[in-house]
Design an enzyme around this catalytic site. Structure first.
Site, short mmCIF file in Angstrom:
data_model
loop_
_atom_site.label_atom_id
_atom_site.label_comp_id
_atom_site.label_asym_id
_atom_site.label_seq_id
_atom_site.Cartn_x
_atom_site.Cartn_y
_atom_site.Cartn_z
N SER A 138 0.88 -1.17 0.00
CA SER A 138 0.00 0.00 0.00
C SER A 138 0.91 1.21 0.00
CB SER A 138 -0.85 -0.01 1.28
OG SER A 138 -1.48 1.25 1.48
N TYR A 151 -1.62 0.05 10.68
CA TYR A 151 -1.70 -0.42 9.28
C TYR A 151 -0.39 -0.10 8.55
CZ TYR A 151 -3.68 -0.95 4.54
OH TYR A 151 -3.95 -1.33 3.24
N1 LIG Z 1 -8.80 -0.34 -0.63
C1 LIG Z 1 -7.70 0.39 -0.50
O1 LIG Z 1 -7.76 1.64 -0.41
C2 LIG Z 1 -6.34 -0.28 -0.47
C3 LIG Z 1 -5.22 0.52 -0.69
C4 LIG Z 1 -3.96 -0.05 -0.65
C5 LIG Z 1 -3.82 -1.39 -0.40
N2 LIG Z 1 -4.92 -2.16 -0.17
C6 LIG Z 1 -4.69 -3.58 0.10
O2 LIG Z 1 -5.21 -4.34 -0.95
C7 LIG Z 1 -5.68 -5.60 -0.46
C8 LIG Z 1 -7.14 -5.79 -0.85
O3 LIG Z 1 -7.89 -4.71 -0.35
P1 LIG Z 1 -9.42 -4.45 -0.75
O4 LIG Z 1 -9.61 -2.99 -0.79
O5 LIG Z 1 -9.80 -5.28 -1.91
O6 LIG Z 1 -10.12 -4.94 0.59
P2 LIG Z 1 -11.29 -5.98 0.89
O7 LIG Z 1 -12.36 -5.87 -0.14
O8 LIG Z 1 -11.63 -5.77 2.32
O9 LIG Z 1 -10.59 -7.39 0.68
C9 LIG Z 1 -9.80 -8.01 1.63
C10 LIG Z 1 -9.71 -9.48 1.26
O10 LIG Z 1 -8.82 -10.13 2.18
C11 LIG Z 1 -9.44 -11.32 2.62
N3 LIG Z 1 -8.94 -11.67 3.95
C12 LIG Z 1 -8.95 -10.93 5.07
N4 LIG Z 1 -8.41 -11.62 6.08
C13 LIG Z 1 -8.07 -12.84 5.58
C14 LIG Z 1 -7.49 -14.01 6.12
N5 LIG Z 1 -7.14 -14.07 7.42
N6 LIG Z 1 -7.28 -15.08 5.31
C15 LIG Z 1 -7.63 -15.03 4.02
N7 LIG Z 1 -8.18 -13.95 3.43
C16 LIG Z 1 -8.41 -12.88 4.22
C17 LIG Z 1 -10.94 -11.03 2.61
O11 LIG Z 1 -11.69 -12.23 2.41
P3 LIG Z 1 -12.44 -13.07 3.54
O12 LIG Z 1 -13.00 -12.08 4.53
O13 LIG Z 1 -13.48 -13.82 2.76
O14 LIG Z 1 -11.38 -13.97 4.10
C18 LIG Z 1 -11.06 -10.17 1.35
O15 LIG Z 1 -11.21 -10.99 0.21
C19 LIG Z 1 -5.43 -5.58 1.04
O16 LIG Z 1 -4.18 -6.20 1.31
C20 LIG Z 1 -5.37 -4.09 1.36
O17 LIG Z 1 -4.63 -3.84 2.52
C21 LIG Z 1 -6.19 -1.64 -0.22
#
Ligand SMILES: NC(=O)c1ccc[n+]([C@@H]2O[C@H](COP(=O)([O-])OP(=O)(O)OC[C@H]3O[C@@H](n4cnc5c(N)ncnc54)[C@H](OP(=O)(O)O)[C@@H]3O)[C@@H](O)[C@H]2O)c1
Length: 253
Positions: A138, A151
């Site tokens: 990120s 975070y």
């Molecule tokens: N959205 C943003 O602004 C942003 C910015 C920079 C980086 N990111 C990063 O990008 C990635 C995806 O983010 P997103 O925005 O798509 O968020 P999201 O929709 O909340 O997705 C998070 C995913 O991680 C899975 N997850 C969480 N804990 C887990 C575990 N213990 N084991 C297996 N799977 C797990 C969840 O699935 P289940 O709950 O079904 O397990 C979900 O599919 C993350 O690493 C986040 O930190 C996001």
């Protein structure tokens, strides 16, 4: 080997960036293995991709459970691409009052989860002769902001894992790519961070003309993964135009 026979594993494929990445990689010709804890969601998406003539399978997996991760690795015939996407933020409290349990949970999923899956699949990625590890860090892994320390610390851990692994395996046929997105409006990320508080979650994106979408990031991941084997995109920092830094965002309010 043609991409039609290659396997790409995506963690956290039940929503947001992970689901969009699974779609993009399936469209690029990979057999995609979708993993996440919510089995129904990954099964539905795998079925949808299959109905569209693409190749996908679902495997319920908690990346913090090492025994489960090892069993998952043993179940695969091959692995050519691993996208370590499972992760997220919990809370936005200052250091003075942040809950240590939230910090631990964020470290467990973003860092130890990535470590578990990467360690378990590295032998198969190497054996493929042309492997790729993607780590979703990120912009939080590249600069801090008030209320973000837990975070930011975890995403710095993910960044360091990627950078160090790249040094350690140089000479082996595996690329290590770090993708560092800025503000991405996904359905669940901010809601999870604020424990279901829709109002607080909406404020994250308030007045921002066009935050990135999950597909914008998936497009970036698929582009980096599909470069020729000798081209290693070390790091891509991807933000919406309205976001100049973690703390400088243009809002029309
Ligand atoms: N959205 C943003 O602004 C942003 C910015 C920079 C980086 N990111 C990063 O990008 C990635 C995806 O983010 P997103 O925005 O798509 O968020 P999201 O929709 O909340 O997705 C998070 C995913 O991680 C899975 N997850 C969480 N804990 C887990 C575990 N213990 N084991 C297996 N799977 C797990 C969840 O699935 P289940 O709950 O079904 O397990 C979900 O599919 C993350 O690493 C986040 O930190 C996001």
């Amino acid at each position: 080997m043609s991409t039609a026979t290659r396997t790409a594993v995506v963690t956290g494929a039940s929503s947001g960036i992970g689901a969009a990445t699974a779609r993009r990689l399936a469209e690029a010709g990979y057999h995609v293995v979708l993993t996440a804890r919510r089995k129904d969601r990954i099964e539905d998406l795998a079925a949808e991709l299959g109905a569209a003539g693409l190749s996908a399978a679902a495997y319920a997996l908690d990346v913090t459970d090492r025994a489960a991760v090892d069993a998952f690795a043993a179940s695969l015939d091959r692995c050519d691409v691993l996208v370590n996407n499972a992760g997220g933020a919990l809370g936005a409290d200052p250091v003075a009052t942040g809950d240590p349990a939230d910090w631990r949970t964020m470290y467990e999923v973003n860092v130890i989860g990535t470590l578990h899956v990467t360690q378990a699949l590295l032998p198969a990625l190497t054996a493929s002769g042309d492997g790729t590890v993607v780590v979703l860090s990120s912009t939080a892994g590249h600069g801090t902001y008030e209320g973000g320390a837990g975070y930011v610390a975890a995403k710095n851990g993910a960044r360091v894992l990627a950078e160090t692994l790249r040094l350690e395996i140089v000479g082996q046929p595996v690329r290590v790519i770090e993708i560092a997105p800025g503000m991405v409006r996904t359905e669940e990320f901010a809601k999870t961070r604020f424990r279901g508080d829709e109002e607080k979650a909406a404020k994250v994106y308030a007045g921002v003309a066009e935050p990135l979408t999950a597909d914008d990031v998936a497009d970036t991941i698929a582009w980096a993964v599909t470069r020729p084997s000798h081209v290693n995109i070390d790091l891509l920092v991807v933000r919406p135009r309205a976001q100049a830094s973690n703390t400088k965002v243009h809002r029309d309010l």
